[in-house]
Each structure stands twice: as structure tokens, then as C-alpha cells.
Design a protein around this motif. Structure first.
Motif, PDB file in Angstrom:
ATOM      1  N   VAL A   1      55.633 -18.912  71.958  1.00 41.37           N
ATOM      2  CA  VAL A   1      56.942 -18.248  71.895  1.00 41.37           C
ATOM      3  C   VAL A   1      57.766 -18.852  70.756  1.00 41.37           C
ATOM      4  CG1 VAL A   1      59.154 -18.042  73.110  1.00 41.37           C
ATOM      5  CG2 VAL A   1      57.033 -17.476  74.291  1.00 41.37           C
ATOM      6  N   LYS A   2      57.633 -20.168  70.583  1.00 45.58           N
ATOM      7  CA  LYS A   2      58.400 -20.848  69.536  1.00 45.58           C
ATOM      8  C   LYS A   2      57.732 -20.764  68.162  1.00 45.58           C
ATOM      9  CE  LYS A   2      60.852 -23.958  72.569  1.00 45.58           C
ATOM     10  NZ  LYS A   2      61.351 -25.285  72.828  1.00 45.58           N
ATOM     11  N   ASP A   3      56.496 -20.242  68.135  1.00 38.84           N
ATOM     12  CA  ASP A   3      55.757 -20.140  66.886  1.00 38.84           C
ATOM     13  C   ASP A   3      56.109 -18.823  66.213  1.00 38.84           C
ATOM     14  OD1 ASP A   3      54.035 -20.153  64.796  1.00 38.84           O
ATOM     15  OD2 ASP A   3      52.195 -20.119  65.990  1.00 38.84           O
ATOM     16  N   ARG A   4      56.756 -18.894  65.072  1.00 38.81           N
ATOM     17  CA  ARG A   4      57.184 -17.664  64.401  1.00 38.81           C
ATOM     18  C   ARG A   4      56.002 -16.892  63.812  1.00 38.81           C
ATOM     19  NH1 ARG A   4      62.318 -20.382  61.742  1.00 38.81           N
ATOM     20  NH2 ARG A   4      63.599 -20.512  63.595  1.00 38.81           N
TER      21      ARG A   4
ATOM     22  N   ASP B   1      65.478 -32.314  71.258  1.00 33.22           N
ATOM     23  CA  ASP B   1      65.266 -31.918  69.857  1.00 33.22           C
ATOM     24  C   ASP B   1      63.789 -31.633  69.618  1.00 33.22           C
ATOM     25  OD1 ASP B   1      67.875 -32.536  69.665  1.00 33.22           O
ATOM     26  OD2 ASP B   1      67.654 -34.130  68.166  1.00 33.22           O
ATOM     27  N   ARG B   2      63.542 -30.724  68.673  1.00 32.37           N
ATOM     28  CA  ARG B   2      62.149 -30.449  68.313  1.00 32.37           C
ATOM     29  C   ARG B   2      61.539 -31.645  67.595  1.00 32.37           C
ATOM     30  NH1 ARG B   2      60.977 -24.322  66.414  1.00 32.37           N
ATOM     31  NH2 ARG B   2      62.006 -23.279  68.126  1.00 32.37           N
ATOM     32  N   ILE B   3      60.263 -31.865  67.854  1.00 26.02           N
ATOM     33  CA  ILE B   3      59.573 -33.025  67.292  1.00 26.02           C
ATOM     34  C   ILE B   3      59.575 -32.984  65.771  1.00 26.02           C
ATOM     35  CG2 ILE B   3      57.328 -34.190  67.154  1.00 26.02           C
ATOM     36  CD1 ILE B   3      58.726 -34.418  69.815  1.00 26.02           C
ATOM     37  N   LYS B   4      59.519 -31.771  65.211  1.00 22.45           N
ATOM     38  CA  LYS B   4      59.407 -31.711  63.743  1.00 22.45           C
ATOM     39  C   LYS B   4      60.659 -32.256  63.061  1.00 22.45           C
ATOM     40  CE  LYS B   4      60.274 -26.730  63.405  1.00 22.45           C
ATOM     41  NZ  LYS B   4      59.607 -25.490  63.021  1.00 22.45           N
ATOM     42  N   ASN B   5      61.742 -32.419  63.832  1.00 17.03           N
ATOM     43  CA  ASN B   5      62.946 -33.017  63.264  1.00 17.03           C
ATOM     44  C   ASN B   5      63.006 -34.529  63.501  1.00 17.03           C
ATOM     45  OD1 ASN B   5      63.820 -30.447  62.511  1.00 17.03           O
ATOM     46  ND2 ASN B   5      64.694 -30.077  64.523  1.00 17.03           N
ATOM     47  N   TYR B   6      61.963 -35.073  64.089  1.00 16.03           N
ATOM     48  CA  TYR B   6      61.933 -36.508  64.392  1.00 16.03           C
ATOM     49  C   TYR B   6      61.455 -37.328  63.184  1.00 16.03           C
ATOM     50  CZ  TYR B   6      62.686 -36.529  69.483  1.00 16.03           C
ATOM     51  OH  TYR B   6      63.222 -36.452  70.730  1.00 16.03           O
ATOM     52  N   SER B   7      61.917 -38.568  63.118  1.00 10.42           N
ATOM     53  CA  SER B   7      61.366 -39.490  62.117  1.00 10.42           C
ATOM     54  C   SER B   7      60.023 -40.010  62.627  1.00 10.42           C
ATOM     55  CB  SER B   7      62.318 -40.671  61.933  1.00 10.42           C
ATOM     56  OG  SER B   7      62.354 -41.432  63.131  1.00 10.42           O
ATOM     57  N   ASN B   8      59.255 -40.638  61.735  1.00 13.90           N
ATOM     58  CA  ASN B   8      57.962 -41.197  62.142  1.00 13.90           C
ATOM     59  C   ASN B   8      58.118 -42.217  63.259  1.00 13.90           C
ATOM     60  OD1 ASN B   8      56.408 -39.686  60.460  1.00 13.90           O
ATOM     61  ND2 ASN B   8      56.363 -41.201  58.820  1.00 13.90           N
TER      62      ASN B   8
ATOM     63  N   LEU C   1      51.399 -34.739  68.084  1.00  7.86           N
ATOM     64  CA  LEU C   1      52.370 -34.179  69.043  1.00  7.86           C
ATOM     65  C   LEU C   1      52.522 -32.684  68.766  1.00  7.86           C
ATOM     66  CD1 LEU C   1      54.957 -37.036  68.653  1.00  7.86           C
ATOM     67  CD2 LEU C   1      53.827 -36.481  70.812  1.00  7.86           C
ATOM     68  N   TYR C   2      53.054 -31.961  69.748  1.00  8.56           N
ATOM     69  CA  TYR C   2      53.313 -30.528  69.548  1.00  8.56           C
ATOM     70  C   TYR C   2      54.666 -30.396  68.851  1.00  8.56           C
ATOM     71  CZ  TYR C   2      49.347 -30.075  72.592  1.00  8.56           C
ATOM     72  OH  TYR C   2      48.091 -30.179  73.119  1.00  8.56           O
ATOM     73  N   GLU C   3      54.610 -30.119  67.555  1.00  8.75           N
ATOM     74  CA  GLU C   3      55.792 -30.215  66.691  1.00  8.75           C
ATOM     75  C   GLU C   3      56.881 -29.202  67.027  1.00  8.75           C
ATOM     76  OE1 GLU C   3      56.079 -32.067  63.466  1.00  8.75           O
ATOM     77  OE2 GLU C   3      54.540 -33.394  64.270  1.00  8.75           O
ATOM     78  N   ARG C   4      56.487 -28.052  67.550  1.00  9.51           N
ATOM     79  CA  ARG C   4      57.496 -27.029  67.838  1.00  9.51           C
ATOM     80  C   ARG C   4      58.233 -27.304  69.144  1.00  9.51           C
ATOM     81  NH1 ARG C   4      53.536 -23.729  65.405  1.00  9.51           N
ATOM     82  NH2 ARG C   4      52.417 -23.616  67.363  1.00  9.51           N
ATOM     83  N   LEU C   5      57.627 -28.160  69.965  1.00  6.86           N
ATOM     84  CA  LEU C   5      58.246 -28.451  71.264  1.00  6.86           C
ATOM     85  C   LEU C   5      59.172 -29.664  71.144  1.00  6.86           C
ATOM     86  CD1 LEU C   5      55.204 -28.024  73.699  1.00  6.86           C
ATOM     87  CD2 LEU C   5      56.750 -26.293  72.803  1.00  6.86           C
TER      88      LEU C   5
ATOM     89  N   PRO D   1      42.176 -17.742  68.496  1.00  6.74           N
ATOM     90  CA  PRO D   1      41.668 -18.838  67.659  1.00  6.74           C
ATOM     91  C   PRO D   1      42.770 -19.774  67.178  1.00  6.74           C
ATOM     92  CG  PRO D   1      41.441 -16.731  66.518  1.00  6.74           C
ATOM     93  CD  PRO D   1      41.924 -16.420  67.887  1.00  6.74           C
ATOM     94  N   SER D   2      43.976 -19.219  66.964  1.00  6.17           N
ATOM     95  CA  SER D   2      45.084 -20.086  66.515  1.00  6.17           C
ATOM     96  C   SER D   2      45.346 -21.186  67.534  1.00  6.17           C
ATOM     97  CB  SER D   2      46.362 -19.267  66.332  1.00  6.17           C
ATOM     98  OG  SER D   2      46.211 -18.389  65.266  1.00  6.17           O
ATOM     99  N   LEU D   3      45.253 -20.825  68.805  1.00  7.10           N
ATOM    100  CA  LEU D   3      45.515 -21.821  69.853  1.00  7.10           C
ATOM    101  C   LEU D   3      44.534 -22.984  69.780  1.00  7.10           C
ATOM    102  CD1 LEU D   3      46.221 -19.532  72.969  1.00  7.10           C
ATOM    103  CD2 LEU D   3      47.874 -20.787  71.599  1.00  7.10           C
ATOM    104  N   MET D   4      43.280 -22.664  69.445  1.00 11.34           N
ATOM    105  CA  MET D   4      42.258 -23.714  69.355  1.00 11.34           C
ATOM    106  C   MET D   4      42.400 -24.492  68.044  1.00 11.34           C
ATOM    107  SD  MET D   4      40.171 -23.428  72.033  1.00 11.34           S
ATOM    108  CE  MET D   4      38.518 -23.913  71.666  1.00 11.34           C
ATOM    109  N   ILE D   5      42.566 -23.736  66.956  1.00  6.81           N
ATOM    110  CA  ILE D   5      42.563 -24.385  65.635  1.00  6.81           C
ATOM    111  C   ILE D   5      43.774 -25.314  65.491  1.00  6.81           C
ATOM    112  CG2 ILE D   5      42.872 -23.912  63.157  1.00  6.81           C
ATOM    113  CD1 ILE D   5      40.979 -21.519  63.583  1.00  6.81           C
ATOM    114  N   GLU D   6      44.908 -24.886  66.010  1.00  4.80           N
ATOM    115  CA  GLU D   6      46.095 -25.730  65.879  1.00  4.80           C
ATOM    116  C   GLU D   6      45.918 -27.054  66.621  1.00  4.80           C
ATOM    117  OE1 GLU D   6      50.264 -24.158  64.943  1.00  4.80           O
ATOM    118  OE2 GLU D   6      50.219 -24.500  67.100  1.00  4.80           O
TER     119      GLU D   6
END
Lengths: 248, 365
Positions: free
Chosen positions: B27-30, A126-133, A87-91, B193-198
Motif C-alpha cells: 500500500v505504501k509502495d508507489r 517515522d519511515r525508516i528511509k528517513n532514519y540515519s544509519n 529493514l523495511y524502508e517504507r514502514l 515477484p516484486s514481493l520476493m525480489i524486494e
């Protein structure tokens, strides 16, 4: 009509035969358990059936589409829950599903329906990275179901989950089958396969060594009246779970 | 609706979906912030250099065709330094190469006679086009006062700053071009490349590849997102140099061509590599072949390198982008040379994108 038809399917991988002339069919609305030790060929089979890998030989049709020739047509007809929680963890959960909805051209109202269905409506932002498995796993199932696929592939969907969450996931899978979704399930939990699956195939070293209903497998291959599917598995593969590399 | 139109619309929907997701995710990626911060820091540093030198004694460039005896007094001034120029062309070239505002004046051939006749002395002064009105006024007042004190006469300077000078190898054009290449390379080689590698690290690429997204659509979407960030970095450099830019069309073409090239190269890195750690190493290694030719292109004419070598170096994409940026800040422009350099850059970018699609498709099958 069969939801999945596999004939003499073979896939070589880095010089090794990962799956070796396997053949089986899965009927519509059936939960088909696919069991085997680590490295037996379960994930490779899923990757071939979902069009991620080309078979070396043999044919496979899923939801009426040839997995090699009609890959693009196949894609919207299948849903896949991968072994890893990709999953996209930041989203947020909602953002993850909105993205999937955009990919499949699914109306966004399905996102909220699915979030409610898997019990994540309250934590949707909530962001996924705060989710449990367990929450992540429920979200993965929601993502796979978003576009209402005909066939759902679940690769070890309860692996690493605590018993309560695993039970929730199993009840979701059972409900899906009741709704007519065909489920192709790989698991190393024999009890789970026994309870959920209409039929079970046991694969070992790339070959299917048994295929039948859990009841029939136990009746044919079990040595005692109260044999479990695990006993059958050990007898057929010649290995205990620990030897097969399983986590308990 | 025809099937080809439906396919096109579906591809557009998929590309838009991935692009929007990537924009939101970045945007959310620091980790993206330090990259943009590094670009802003370099812009600030390059723009601060002239300001740091502003406290030095100002220079007055003088064209003195009448060989005035007054210049001997001016040379001794402690308030400004004098540079004698043999012609107006030489003076303009000199002014165009300076990092700070330098006044150039053309003395009338009969200056000594004018001074003896006690008339008001009118002089023509020249400043580069980017000097702001308030600075023009300040410089004009300063020199009118200084020259009046030295000649004992009223001095009026008519300042012309409406003409741009041609000096593509002057301080400001060169630093701006370096800044542009730096911004595009850093953002292109870090974001794309970060977009692909991630996607590979998180295994979300697998989910993408079983969705309606094809390998080509994924590459296009990643390219679009990275392009937006590269264009933003290029726009920041141009915004910081807005007063210097004369040919905006060339400047924009340089930003677009450069962005396309660095993004394509970044995507190829992203397609070939699997881990962020590998990316950091490879990006650092790639910086050298991308930057060294840009610096070399400055040095080669001075050391008398063969024309063929100079021409070959000028066809290297980063050099072509640097040169186009420099010429965008100059009055006279060798349009054909700029066009061919940028055409080679875009062609390289297309070839790289094709290679990316091939790598992704191969891993997809």
C-alpha cells in the motif's frame, strides 16, 4: 552450560573452503569477539551458526540446539543483527518491530519497551528511509532482541557508523551482556573487540589462529609491553588492516 | 494442545504476519499504483469503445419470413441500417455479437396485409440482456417512430430483453476475456515477484529465514498477498462488466483460477530472479506466451485449424481463463469444457507453487 559449542566445523563454498575445521565454545553471558580479515570466514560462520547455511562437516550447537537437526527450535532462541541494514524502508520503526513481534508471537508491549530502550520512542512512527544509519542500527538491535533470545549474533554492528553512534551501540552491547545475553560479535575494530569482548577468536583463511581473552592474547603474542590487539592481529594474520581490506 | 495443532497455529501466525506486513508495504509502495492504474485504464478503454461507436447509424436486425415489400423502403432509411436475418436464431447470434445495443425484430408473415388493413402493427423486438431499461425505452421509442413514419401506421414494439444470447466470440465477451487475462497477468507478474525480489534486494529475506518463518510459509504468505491484489484486479474487470455476466459462478472461478496461476508464475519469477531490472525484462518476455495463445484461440477456428490443435490451445491456462470468462457472459455453457480447462489451470498453479517452494528451500539451505 555453553551457549555455543562448535566442533570441527567446515563449510565449502563454490569449491573454496570458507571455514576449515574450526572448534570453540562460548559460555552463557559471554561476549565473544570473532575477528578476521574480509573473506576470512566470519560471516559464513555466523550463517552456519544461525542455521542459514548447512555445514559441509562438523557439528555446532547454539542455545542447546543442533544448527542442522533442530533449526526450527533454534530460531526463537537466537537474534541476529546482519551486516547490512535489512529493514523495511517504507514502514515505520514501529511497523518493523510489530511485524517481528507477530513473527515471533511476542506481546506487542515489548515493541514499545524496546523502542524506548534503544532511544527511538520519539521517532517510532517515522519511515525508516528517513532514519540515519545509527538509528537504523539501533532498530536492528531492537528487532534482534524483541523475542528475548538467549544468543545474539552481531555481524559488524558498528561498521560505517560515526564514533558517537558506535559508542552508543557498544554501550547497548555491554548492557546486554550484563543482562545475561550471550553475544557473538564480529568486528574489524580491534579496539572495540578489545574493550567489549570477554574472549576473542582470530580467524584467518577459514581457520582460527588464536583464541583467548584480549589480555592473554596481548600477553602471549604481543612483542612489547604495550602491544594492542591490533598488533596481535597483524602478527597472527601477517597483514596490516589496510592489506586485510578494512575500512578505517 | 497437540503438537501438530500448535505447529499449525504457529505456521498460521507466521503466514498472517508476513501477509499483513506485505499488504501494508505494498500500500505504501508507489510502484504498485501504476500497475493498478494500467488495469483501470484498459478497463476504461475497452468500455469506451462501444460508447465511441454509439454515434454511428444504429442497426436494425430483421427476421422477415413473410418477405414483406416494406423492407425495400426500410433499406433506404437514412436513420438506421437494416440487416436481414434468415431466422430468429441467426438474429439472436448477431445481437449477441454486437458491441452496442442492437434491436432485432421479427416481422409477422402477414405484415403487408396488416398495413393494408390500417390496423396498429404489433412487433416483437429483441435486445441483449445487458441493455438497461432506459436504453430499452429509448431504442423502442426510436424505432416505433421510424417504422411508423415508413409504414404510415402506428407501430408498437414489444421488447424482450430478459433472454441472454449465446455468442462467446462476440465483441463484448471477447474483449472482456482479453481484459480479464490482461488484468490478472499484469498484476500477477508485477506484484508477486516484486514481493520476493524486494526481500532479496533489501536482504530482509535473510532476517525472515532466521525467524520462525520457513520457506514454505514465506511462499504461502507472498501468494496470499499477491492473490488479494489479483482478485481485486479481477473484481474490477467483473464490476465493469457486471451487466454482461450471466454465470457469476463461472466468472468467479475464472478469476480465482487465473489469479492462482499468474501469482504462482510470478512467485516463481520472484524466486528465480534477484533484481527488479531482471523482472521487468522477464515479465515482458513472458507476456507473449501468455497472451498470444489467447488471441490464437480466437483465430484458429476461423482458419480451420485441426480440432486437436484447438483443443490443445484451449488447455493453456490463460486461454482456459479467457474462455471461462467468455462463457460466463453467454446463455448456454459447455460446463465440462470449462471445468477441465480451469482444472488444468489450477493444476499448473499448484505445480508452479511447488517449484517456488523448492527454489526458496534450495536457496535457504
Amino acid at each position: 552450560m555453553s551457549a555455543i559449542q562448535v566442533h570441527e566445523l567446515t563449510r565449502d563454498y563454490n569449491g573454496l573452503r570458507a571455514i576449515d575445521r574450526i572448534s570453540f565454545t562460548v559460555e552463557e553471558g559471554e561476549i565473544f569477539g570473532f575477528l578476521g580479515p574480509n573473506g576470512a570466514g566470519k560471516t559464513t560462520t555466523i550463517r552456519v551458526l544461525t542455521g542459514q547455511l548447512r555445514p559441509t562437516s562438523g557439528t555446532a550447537q547454539v542455545a542447546g540446539c543442533d544448527v542442522v537437526q533442530e533449526r526450527q527450535r533454534l530460531k526463537p532462541r537466537i537474534g541476529v543483527v546482519f551486516e547490512v541494514q535489512n529493514l523495511y524502508e517504507r514502514l515505520s520503526a514501529r511497523d518493523n518491530l510489530v511485524f517481528a513481534a507477530r513473527l515471533y508471537g511476542t506481546p506487542k508491549r515489548r515493541v514499545d519497551q524496546l523502542l524506548a530502550q534503544v532511544g527511538l520512542a520519539d521517532r517510532a512512527r517515522d519511515r525508516i528511509k528517513n532514519y540515519s544509519n545509527g538509528m537504523k542500527q539501533r532498530l536492528l538491535i531492537a528487532r534482534a532482541l524483541l523475542h528475548q533470545p538467549q544468543v545474539l549474533f552481531l555481524d559488524e554492528p558498528t561498521r560505517g557508523l560515526d564514533p558517537n553512534v558506535a559508542r552508543e551501540i557498544r554501550s547497548i552491547i555491554a548492557r546486554l551482556a550484563e543482562q545475561g545475553v550471550t553475544v557473538f560479535l564480529t568486528t574489524h575494530y580491534m579496539e572495540e573487540a578489545d574493550r567489549l569482548s570477554d574472549r576473542v577468536a582470530i580467524i584467518d583463511q577459514g581457520r582460527i589462529v588464536a583464541l583467548d581473552t584480549p589480555h592473554q592474547l596481548k600477553a602471549i603474542h604481543g612483542e612489547e609491553g604495550n602491544s594492542t590487539l591490533e598488533d596481535v592481529f597483524i602478527k597472527l594474520t601477517g597483514r596490516y588492516l589496510g592489506q586485510a581490506g578494512y575500512e578505517q | 494442545m497437540s503438537s501438530s495443532r500448535a505447529r499449525f497455529l504457529e505456521a498460521a501466525r507466521v503466514i498472517l504476519a508476513i501477509t499483513l506486513k506485505d499488504l501494508l508495504d505494498t500500500v505504501k509502495d508507489r510502484k504498485l499504483l501504476p500497475v493498478l492504474a494500467a488495469v483501470l485504464l484498459m478497463i476504461a478503454l475497452f468500455r469506451l469503445l462501444p460508447v465511441m461507436r454509439a454515434g454511428d447509424t444504429p442497426t436494425l436486425a430483421v427476421v422477415d419470413s413473410g418477405r414483406s415489400t416494406l423492407l425495400d423502403q426500410w433499406v433506404d432509411s437514412s436513420q438506421f441500417g437494416l440487416r436481414r436475418m434468415s431466422s430468429q436464431e441467426e438474429m439472436e447470434f448477431f445481437l449477441g455479437g454486437e458491441e452496442t445495443a442492437v434491436l432485432g425484430i421479427v416481422l409477422p408473415p402477414d405484415l403487408d396485409q396488416q398495413v393494408n388493413e390500417e390496423v396498429v402493427i404489433d412487433l416483437d423486438g429483441y435486445l441483449d440482456h445487458w441493455v438497461g431499461d432506459s436504453d430499452v425505452e429509448e431504442i423502442r421509442s426510436f424505432y416505433e417512430a421510424q417504422l411508423a413514419a415508413l409504414t404510415g401506421r402506428t407501430v408498437r414494439i414489444q421488447v424482450h430483453n430478459d433472454v441472454a444470447f449465446t455468442h462467446p466470440r462476440g465483441f463484448l465477451p471477447v474483449t472482456t476475456s482479453f481484459l480479464m487475462v490482461y488484468a490478472l497477468v499484469v498484476v500477477g507478474l508485477m506484484v508477486a515477484p516484486s514481493l520476493m525480489i524486494e526481500e532479496k534486494e533489501l536482504k530482509t529475506m535473510d532476517a525472515l529465514l532466521v525467524s520462525p518463518a520457513g520457506a514454505g510459509q514465506i511462499v504461502i504468505a507472498k501468494a496470499l498477498t499477491s492473490l488479494l491484489y489479483c482478485l481485486l484486479a479481477g473484481a474490477l474487470v467483473l464490476a465493469a462488466s457486471a451487466a454482461l455476466v450471466i454465470h457469476w459462478d463461472i466468472a468467479i472461478m475464472a478469476v480465482f483460477g487465473g489469479s492462482l496461476f499468474t501469482v504462482s508464475l510470478g512467485l516463481l519469477l520472484g524466486a528465480a530472479l534477484n533484481l527488479r531490472q531482471q523482472l521487468i525484462i522477464w515479465s515482458a518476455i513472458l507476456m507473449f506466451p501468455l497472451f498470444i495463445p489467447v488471441i490464437a484461440s480466437e483465430i484458429l477456428p476461423d482458419i480451420g485449424a485441426p480440432a486437436l490443435v484447438q483443443q490443445a490451445v484451449s488447455r493453456i491456462p490463460t486461454v482456459a481463463v479467457a474462455e471461462a470468462t467468455r462463457w460466463a457472459l453467454s446463455a448456454d455453457v459447455p460446463q465440462a469444457q470449462i471445468d477441465s480447462g480451469l482444472a488444468v489451470t489450477v493444476a499448473c498453479a499448484i505445480a508452479l507453487l511447488a517449484a517456488v517452494a523448492w527454489v526458496v528451500r534450495r536457496s535457504d539451505s
